[in-house]
Design a protein around this motif. Structure first.
Motif: not given
Length: 83
Positions: A5-7, A23-26
């Motif tokens: 979540a968040g990547a 990687t993040g954020p989406p």
């Protein structure tokens, strides 16, 4: 590869090797939006030449008058729809 979540999953084609990473954020770039390694594109879109475009594997997936421009020979037919 599944990202948490968040990547988001990204492809790095800038070097001599192709790398895949979470990687993040989406990314949130829409079709035609500017993009780079730090600001990617929404799912089903890919960044090429600084703009988000529709990902494709054949001409049939692109709008009329566009071609499926391949990213790299090592990625097979994966490309982006371009005029």
């Amino acid at each position: 590869m599944a990202c948490g979540a968040g990547a988001s999953c990204t492809l790095d084609l800038r070097s001599t090797r192709i790398s895949v990473a979470c990687t993040g954020p989406p990314p949130n770039g829409d079709l035609g939006s500017p993009c780079d390694a730090a600001s990617g594109c929404k799912p089903s879109l890919m960044c090429k030449n600084g703009a988000c475009g529709m990902a494709c594997c054949s001409e049939a997936e692109c709008a009329a008058g566009q071609t499926c421009s391949r990213f790299h020979g090592q990625l097979g037919a994966l490309g982006i729809c371009a005029p």
